[in-house]
Design a protein around this motif. Structure first.
Motif, PDB file in Angstrom:
ATOM      1  N   THR A 100       0.838  -1.203   0.000  1.00  0.00           N
ATOM      2  CA  THR A 100       0.000   0.000   0.000  1.00  0.00           C
ATOM      3  C   THR A 100       0.872   1.252   0.000  1.00  0.00           C
ATOM      4  O   THR A 100       0.610   2.216  -0.737  1.00  0.00           O
ATOM      5  CB  THR A 100      -0.935  -0.001   1.220  1.00  0.00           C
ATOM      6  N   ARG A 101       1.936   1.235   0.825  1.00  0.00           N
ATOM      7  CA  ARG A 101       2.836   2.386   0.857  1.00  0.00           C
ATOM      8  C   ARG A 101       3.565   2.592  -0.462  1.00  0.00           C
ATOM      9  O   ARG A 101       3.978   3.700  -0.797  1.00  0.00           O
ATOM     10  CB  ARG A 101       3.856   2.217   1.984  1.00  0.00           C
ATOM     11  N   LEU A 102       3.723   1.505  -1.224  1.00  0.00           N
ATOM     12  CA  LEU A 102       4.378   1.600  -2.532  1.00  0.00           C
ATOM     13  C   LEU A 102       3.382   1.859  -3.653  1.00  0.00           C
ATOM     14  O   LEU A 102       3.728   1.741  -4.832  1.00  0.00           O
ATOM     15  CB  LEU A 102       5.165   0.319  -2.813  1.00  0.00           C
ATOM     16  N   GLY A 103       2.138   2.177  -3.301  1.00  0.00           N
ATOM     17  CA  GLY A 103       1.146   2.550  -4.300  1.00  0.00           C
ATOM     18  C   GLY A 103       0.454   1.390  -4.974  1.00  0.00           C
ATOM     19  O   GLY A 103      -0.117   1.550  -6.060  1.00  0.00           O
ATOM     20  N   GLY A 121      -1.952  -0.612  -3.427  1.00  0.00           N
ATOM     21  CA  GLY A 121      -3.063  -1.013  -2.573  1.00  0.00           C
ATOM     22  C   GLY A 121      -4.230  -1.611  -3.324  1.00  0.00           C
ATOM     23  O   GLY A 121      -5.001  -2.397  -2.772  1.00  0.00           O
ATOM     24  N   THR A 122      -4.374  -1.265  -4.613  1.00  0.00           N
ATOM     25  CA  THR A 122      -5.478  -1.806  -5.418  1.00  0.00           C
ATOM     26  C   THR A 122      -5.046  -3.010  -6.255  1.00  0.00           C
ATOM     27  O   THR A 122      -5.819  -3.509  -7.065  1.00  0.00           O
ATOM     28  CB  THR A 122      -6.026  -0.716  -6.353  1.00  0.00           C
ATOM     29  N   ARG A 123      -3.823  -3.471  -6.074  1.00  0.00           N
ATOM     30  CA  ARG A 123      -3.298  -4.586  -6.878  1.00  0.00           C
ATOM     31  C   ARG A 123      -2.841  -5.745  -5.987  1.00  0.00           C
ATOM     32  O   ARG A 123      -2.056  -6.575  -6.411  1.00  0.00           O
ATOM     33  CB  ARG A 123      -2.112  -4.104  -7.726  1.00  0.00           C
ATOM     34  N   LEU A 124      -3.350  -5.805  -4.784  1.00  0.00           N
ATOM     35  CA  LEU A 124      -2.863  -6.795  -3.822  1.00  0.00           C
ATOM     36  C   LEU A 124      -3.093  -8.227  -4.276  1.00  0.00           C
ATOM     37  O   LEU A 124      -2.265  -9.109  -4.028  1.00  0.00           O
ATOM     38  CB  LEU A 124      -3.536  -6.571  -2.460  1.00  0.00           C
ATOM     39  N   ASP A 125      -4.226  -8.494  -4.931  1.00  0.00           N
ATOM     40  CA  ASP A 125      -4.579  -9.864  -5.309  1.00  0.00           C
ATOM     41  C   ASP A 125      -4.243 -10.179  -6.763  1.00  0.00           C
ATOM     42  O   ASP A 125      -4.706 -11.178  -7.313  1.00  0.00           O
ATOM     43  CB  ASP A 125      -6.059 -10.123  -5.058  1.00  0.00           C
ATOM     44  N   HIS A 126      -3.434  -9.337  -7.394  1.00  0.00           N
ATOM     45  CA  HIS A 126      -3.059  -9.555  -8.794  1.00  0.00           C
ATOM     46  C   HIS A 126      -1.776 -10.390  -8.865  1.00  0.00           C
ATOM     47  O   HIS A 126      -0.825 -10.133  -8.127  1.00  0.00           O
ATOM     48  CB  HIS A 126      -2.840  -8.222  -9.513  1.00  0.00           C
TER      49      HIS A 126
END
Length: 650
Positions: free
Chosen positions: A133-136, A138-143
């Protein structure tokens, strides 16, 4: 102020490789020291030795000569597992090609170093999510990596490097596979990490990338040609990297094994076709063993039931010198008087003479061939038949040559399929009419193909059906508790006394039972051994596929070792995969065998399959043992791979 003891100290490092008969020296007497908190760029052209130097600094490779110390510890004295712990606890790697595991999503990739550190699932997942999340991301966690851009994959790689603290970050051509925008963002990120206290060592051939560092070391032809400081490295050195996550010891081994199991399942599911093909040999082998044992056991039970239908504790007297003898049809010396003499003896509880013929049997418009058996009233008791309806004939019927008959259920179903009550109905045996007085059901099955059976008094059969004056056999049932061997000797003596010669032979039902039981066991064991061969072939197939899997996944193994996997972790994963393949294959084989046996039983009534719980358990254990046996060598081969060689394998 620079610390007196450098974090990294390499003294007189030389690294040579053997290429056939030629020795190639990549590094030549290289010495380098790096303090905590420095940001260093190692620059040089392709083949200059910069990547080899980085591999040695990251404990992925060992020098041929010279000494490398990390935090004052001589790495040359460490075994592979200790080096793995050093990499896991202190180093974070950012590879040029990202080196993410394709079967795991972003969070799972970042978690891997903490998995090998034995951290609990919830804390490490929370930390991995926070880093991404800190590396930007946060919306790609499950990819998974295939669904991420190059820049995003590199950020996942950075998060993974920081997962266990990342005291020292080693970046190999970090911008080499990125576009200019993503490359600039990554360099900003590395600078920020350095400002936070991380020691950063970059390997690059790009002077523009190198200028971001506060110290540039140039290497050419395996030797350092310059070491230039471009910034205030002392200020950076005073900073300390953030705390390394805790390493809980209690339960860590169990957690690592649990994670190895999870990763093994994911690897198998990611390659379903390969896994299924690997299982196929085990499925066939286990199914063969279970079916063969079931067939052998079922056949043995059926044969023993057939013997039981002959009567328990029964000795049968037959003409000739033995079963299948050529003289059996020519000798016609057994007569009803022999049966009468045997019936008067103490060793006889009951005696039944027998003659047998085959005739066309007719009832109204139904005609079929049946076995016509002339017997006495004791026959049904001697041979353990159960009366379904009506009654058997008695001694009066035998003495009076009465034309009465007893039939079995198959005969009833053939001639009276319209539901007519057979009792009292008349059958024509050739030209001889007989009245049905009873229906029986045998407690055992018949030998060979099933046939229709009609029993009549033996006197009626001899006088009216066959016209013969001799008997085919005499069955003697020995009283309970009477010694069978003694009874057989007494029958032998009596018949010899009456006939004057051995023109007969005796068949003991218990002896037949023992002989057939032994024979069927031997045949079952023989065929089972043949099935075991298929199991061994299946096991070799498992080993072969696992070896291929090791080759295919060499780079993955290198990544896992680089980020902290011990040899035991690699062995565990590949061994668990092999065992899972064999256990699942064994289970499918057992289920398939049982299901196939049920189908065969429904289609072919004559085939009996008797499934043994012991055989199923043994087959299941066999599949597990095969997995362990044939999975160990590939697993060990995977664990022994040199991380540098594995990472460089295409």
């Amino acid at each position: 102020m620079r610390m007196d003891a450098p974090l990294i100290s390499a003294q007189n490092i030389t690294r040579s490789f053997q290429a056939g008969d030629e020795t190639i020296t990549v590094l030549k007497d290289v010495s380098i020291e790096i303090a905590r908190g420095e940001m260093v760029a190692i620059i040089g052209t392709s083949g200059s030795g910069k990547t080899t130097l980085m591999n040695i600094l990251g404990c992925l490779d060992r020098p041929t000569s010279g000494r490398y110390r990390f935090a004052g510890q001589d790495t040359g004295a460490l075994d592979p597992d200790a080096l793995a712990r050093l990499r896991r606890d202190h180093f974070g790697f950012i590879f040029q090609r990202y080196q993410l595991l394709p079967d795991l999503d972003a969070v799972e990739n970042v978690e891997v170093p903490a998995i090998y550190a034995g951290e609990p699932r919830d804390p490490r997942r929370l930390r991995a999510t926070d880093l991404l999340t800190r590396l930007g991301l946060g919306t790609r966690l499950d990819h998974r990596p295939g669904a991420l851009s190059g820049g995003q994959q590199q950020r996942v790689s950075v998060a993974r490097a920081l997962m266990n603290g990342g005291e020292v970050i080693l970046a190999d051509e970090p911008t080499g596979a990125l576009d200019s925008k993503s490359g600039a963002e990554l360099m900003d990120l590395l600078l920020e990490l350095n400002r936070q206290g991380h020691t950063v060592v970059m390997v690059t051939h790009d002077p523009a990338v190198a200028r971001h560092a506060r110290r540039i070391i140039e290497i050419s032809d395996g030797q350092i040609v310059s070491d230039t400081r471009t910034g205030d490295s002392a200020a950076a050195a005073e900073r300390v990297a953030g705390p390394t996550p805790g390493r809980p010891k209690f339960g860590a081994t169990a957690r690592r094994l649990g994670e190895a199991f999870d990763m093994s399942v994911k690897a198998l599911l990611a390659h379903r076709l390969r896994s299924l093909l690997t299982m196929l040999g085990i499925i066939i082998g286990i199914a063969s063993v279970v079916l063969v044992v079931a067939l052998g056991t079922g056949s043995q039970e059926k044969v023993l039931e057939n013997i039981s239908s002959l009567g328990t504790s029964t000795i049968t007297v037959r003409s000739g010198s033995g079963f299948g003898a050529r003289d059996a049809q020519r000798i016609e010396t057994l007569v009803p008087a022999d049966a009468d003499a045997l019936a008067l003896s103490d060793f006889a509880a009951s005696v039944s003479p027998a003659v047998s013929n085959t005739r066309q049997v007719v009832y109204r418009n139904v005609e079929a061939e049946a076995a016509i058996k002339g017997v006495s009233g004791d026959y049904f008791r001697v041979h353990a038949y159960v009366t379904v309806t009506g009654s058997a004939f008695d001694e009066a019927d035998v003495a009076g040559l009465n034309q009465v008959a007893v039939i079995d259920e198959d005969t009833r179903d053939t001639f009276f399929e319209d539901g007519t009550d057979p009792i009292g109905q008349v059958l024509l045996l050739g030209h001889v009419p007989v009245r049905v007085i009873g229906i029986v059901r045998s407690t055992g099955a018949t030998f060979g193909p099933s046939s229709l059976n009609v029993w009549v008094p033996y006197t009626t059969a001899m006088a009216r059906v066959s016209g013969q004056d001799h008997l085919d056999s005499i069955a003697v049932r020995v009283p309970e508790g009477y010694d069978m061997d003694r009874a057989q000797q007494e029958i032998q003596a009596l018949m010899l006394d009456r006939h004057g010669t051995a023109d007969f032979f005796l068949a003991n039902s218990d002896t037949i039972r023992e002989t057939i039981t032994t024979t069927t066991r031997t045949l079952t064991a023989l065929v089972a051994m043949i099935a075991v061969i298929s199991l061994i072939v299946g096991g070799i197939g498992v080993m072969n596929i696992m070896l291929v899997s090791v080759t295919e996944r060499t780079r993955e193994i290198g990544v896992r070792v680089a980020i902290g996997a011990r040899r035991a972790d690699i062995v565990s994963q590949f061994l668990i995969e092999a065992v899972l393949v064999c256990i699942v294959g064994g289970t499918l084989g057992i289920v398939g065998a049982v299901a196939g046996g049920q189908v065969v039983g429904l289609i072919y009534d004559e085939v009996r399959l008797s499934f043994s719980g012991t055989a199923i358990i043994v087959a299941f254990l066999s599949s597990t043992i095969i997995g362990i046996t044939f999975g160990f060598l590939p697993a060990r081969a995977a664990a022994r791979l040199d991380p540098v060689v594995a990472l460089s394998r295409e």
